[in-house]
Design a protein around this motif. Structure first.
Motif, PDB file in Angstrom:
ATOM      1  N   LEU A   1       0.836  -1.197   0.000  1.00  0.00           N
ATOM      2  CA  LEU A   1       0.000   0.000   0.000  1.00  0.00           C
ATOM      3  C   LEU A   1       0.872   1.248   0.000  1.00  0.00           C
ATOM      4  O   LEU A   1       1.958   1.246   0.591  1.00  0.00           O
ATOM      5  N   ALA A   2       0.389   2.297  -0.624  1.00  0.00           N
ATOM      6  CA  ALA A   2       1.034   3.608  -0.525  1.00  0.00           C
ATOM      7  C   ALA A   2       0.505   4.265   0.748  1.00  0.00           C
ATOM      8  O   ALA A   2      -0.690   4.227   1.026  1.00  0.00           O
ATOM      9  N   THR A   3       1.402   4.836   1.546  1.00  0.00           N
ATOM     10  CA  THR A   3       0.966   5.469   2.787  1.00  0.00           C
ATOM     11  C   THR A   3       0.034   6.633   2.491  1.00  0.00           C
ATOM     12  O   THR A   3       0.069   7.222   1.413  1.00  0.00           O
ATOM     13  N   GLY A   4      -0.784   6.939   3.457  1.00  0.00           N
ATOM     14  CA  GLY A   4      -1.702   8.072   3.362  1.00  0.00           C
ATOM     15  C   GLY A   4      -1.469   8.988   4.539  1.00  0.00           C
ATOM     16  O   GLY A   4      -0.439   9.642   4.645  1.00  0.00           O
ATOM     17  N   ASP A   5      -2.412   8.975   5.471  1.00  0.00           N
ATOM     18  CA  ASP A   5      -2.330   9.803   6.666  1.00  0.00           C
ATOM     19  C   ASP A   5      -2.185   8.912   7.903  1.00  0.00           C
ATOM     20  O   ASP A   5      -2.494   7.726   7.865  1.00  0.00           O
ATOM     21  N   VAL A   6      -1.750   9.525   9.008  1.00  0.00           N
ATOM     22  CA  VAL A   6      -1.571   8.803  10.263  1.00  0.00           C
ATOM     23  C   VAL A   6      -2.220   9.617  11.374  1.00  0.00           C
ATOM     24  O   VAL A   6      -2.109  10.845  11.412  1.00  0.00           O
ATOM     25  N   ALA A   7      -2.912   8.916  12.279  1.00  0.00           N
ATOM     26  CA  ALA A   7      -3.468   9.560  13.471  1.00  0.00           C
ATOM     27  C   ALA A   7      -3.043   8.746  14.678  1.00  0.00           C
ATOM     28  O   ALA A   7      -2.990   7.516  14.619  1.00  0.00           O
ATOM     29  N   ARG A   8      -2.734   9.410  15.773  1.00  0.00           N
ATOM     30  CA  ARG A   8      -2.419   8.734  17.022  1.00  0.00           C
ATOM     31  C   ARG A   8      -3.643   8.869  17.924  1.00  0.00           C
ATOM     32  O   ARG A   8      -4.075   9.967  18.236  1.00  0.00           O
ATOM     33  N   SER A   9      -4.190   7.731  18.334  1.00  0.00           N
ATOM     34  CA  SER A   9      -5.434   7.693  19.089  1.00  0.00           C
ATOM     35  C   SER A   9      -5.354   8.530  20.367  1.00  0.00           C
ATOM     36  O   SER A   9      -4.354   8.501  21.080  1.00  0.00           O
TER      37      SER A   9
ATOM     38  N   ALA B   1      -9.987   7.925  15.842  1.00  0.00           N
ATOM     39  CA  ALA B   1      -9.241   6.674  16.015  1.00  0.00           C
ATOM     40  C   ALA B   1      -9.602   6.026  17.349  1.00  0.00           C
ATOM     41  O   ALA B   1      -9.826   4.813  17.428  1.00  0.00           O
ATOM     42  N   TYR B   2      -9.703   6.816  18.393  1.00  0.00           N
ATOM     43  CA  TYR B   2     -10.076   6.285  19.713  1.00  0.00           C
ATOM     44  C   TYR B   2     -11.482   5.680  19.664  1.00  0.00           C
ATOM     45  O   TYR B   2     -11.712   4.577  20.162  1.00  0.00           O
ATOM     46  N   ARG B   3     -12.430   6.400  19.034  1.00  0.00           N
ATOM     47  CA  ARG B   3     -13.798   5.887  18.918  1.00  0.00           C
ATOM     48  C   ARG B   3     -13.850   4.615  18.074  1.00  0.00           C
ATOM     49  O   ARG B   3     -14.739   3.794  18.233  1.00  0.00           O
ATOM     50  N   GLY B   4     -12.891   4.449  17.177  1.00  0.00           N
ATOM     51  CA  GLY B   4     -12.835   3.254  16.337  1.00  0.00           C
ATOM     52  C   GLY B   4     -12.224   2.050  17.036  1.00  0.00           C
ATOM     53  O   GLY B   4     -12.093   0.992  16.438  1.00  0.00           O
ATOM     54  N   GLY B   5     -11.818   2.222  18.286  1.00  0.00           N
ATOM     55  CA  GLY B   5     -11.276   1.103  19.055  1.00  0.00           C
ATOM     56  C   GLY B   5      -9.766   1.016  19.089  1.00  0.00           C
ATOM     57  O   GLY B   5      -9.211   0.042  19.609  1.00  0.00           O
ATOM     58  N   VAL B   6      -9.066   2.012  18.571  1.00  0.00           N
ATOM     59  CA  VAL B   6      -7.609   2.013  18.606  1.00  0.00           C
ATOM     60  C   VAL B   6      -7.174   2.411  20.026  1.00  0.00           C
ATOM     61  O   VAL B   6      -7.629   3.432  20.544  1.00  0.00           O
ATOM     62  N   PRO B   7      -6.311   1.616  20.663  1.00  0.00           N
ATOM     63  CA  PRO B   7      -5.857   1.960  22.016  1.00  0.00           C
ATOM     64  C   PRO B   7      -5.208   3.342  22.054  1.00  0.00           C
ATOM     65  O   PRO B   7      -4.487   3.721  21.128  1.00  0.00           O
ATOM     66  N   GLU B   8      -5.479   4.076  23.131  1.00  0.00           N
ATOM     67  CA  GLU B   8      -4.944   5.434  23.249  1.00  0.00           C
ATOM     68  C   GLU B   8      -3.422   5.424  23.114  1.00  0.00           C
ATOM     69  O   GLU B   8      -2.738   4.579  23.676  1.00  0.00           O
ATOM     70  N   GLY B   9      -2.923   6.354  22.306  1.00  0.00           N
ATOM     71  CA  GLY B   9      -1.495   6.492  22.079  1.00  0.00           C
ATOM     72  C   GLY B   9      -0.974   5.688  20.899  1.00  0.00           C
ATOM     73  O   GLY B   9       0.142   5.913  20.449  1.00  0.00           O
ATOM     74  N   ARG B  10      -1.757   4.754  20.391  1.00  0.00           N
ATOM     75  CA  ARG B  10      -1.320   3.919  19.257  1.00  0.00           C
ATOM     76  C   ARG B  10      -1.638   4.634  17.949  1.00  0.00           C
ATOM     77  O   ARG B  10      -2.693   5.242  17.785  1.00  0.00           O
ATOM     78  N   ALA B  11      -0.726   4.548  16.987  1.00  0.00           N
ATOM     79  CA  ALA B  11      -0.910   5.182  15.682  1.00  0.00           C
ATOM     80  C   ALA B  11      -1.661   4.243  14.749  1.00  0.00           C
ATOM     81  O   ALA B  11      -1.565   3.025  14.864  1.00  0.00           O
ATOM     82  N   ILE B  12      -2.417   4.851  13.819  1.00  0.00           N
ATOM     83  CA  ILE B  12      -3.126   4.087  12.798  1.00  0.00           C
ATOM     84  C   ILE B  12      -3.005   4.827  11.469  1.00  0.00           C
ATOM     85  O   ILE B  12      -3.150   6.046  11.406  1.00  0.00           O
TER      86      ILE B  12
END
Length: 142
Positions: A44-52, A75-86
């Motif tokens: 995949l080509a990278t896009g954007d990144v958010a840290r929960s 990201a947090y509402r989507g279930g990503v643990p706080e502090g983890r990047a997605i």
């Protein structure tokens, strides 16, 4: 080498009269190699990144800061643990386009060789050496 989350942005929607806030939902994991994300079965080509980040009330002096936090909250509402990047807004590399001498994401078929544009302003580099260097960096060998 650890993997990172890849996800999809899901916009706000109404469910039984209640507006559900936007979220970024994890759909898998990938190895992050600079401009590329490599999964078990795709590149995949990278896009954007958010840290929960857990949503909270804040005063903002800039709209851009509010927008960045809204993505962190999604990201947090989507279930990503706080502090983890997605990673989200990524695009799959189209190997058939490359095989016919074209371009897909940051990868270009040029003169019978695959090259990568590693940044928006950067030039082209040979793909094989770029990937090798990124793997060495990720493994801490350089």
């Amino acid at each position: 080498m650890p993997t990172e989350l890849i996800g999809e942005y899901r916009p706000a929607k109404r469910v039984i009269g209640i507006t559900r806030a936007p979220r970024i939902v994890a759909v898998g994991e990938a190895w992050h190699l600079g401009a590329l994300l490599v999964t078990a079965d795709a590149v995949l080509a990278t896009g954007d990144v958010a840290r929960s980040l857990e949503p909270s009330r804040k005063g903002y002096t800039a709209i851009s800061a509010r927008e960045r936090d809204e993505l962190r909250f999604a990201a947090y509402r989507g279930g990503v643990p706080e502090g983890r990047a997605i990673h989200y807004n990524w695009t799959p590399i189209d190997f058939s386009a490359l095989a016919s001498g074209g371009t897909s994401g940051p990868i270009v078929a040029q003169g019978g060789e695959l090259k990568i544009r590693w940044s928006a302003a950067g030039g082209l580099a040979p793909l094989d050496s770029y990937v090798r260097e990124r793997i060495e960096l990720a493994r801490g060998l350089m």
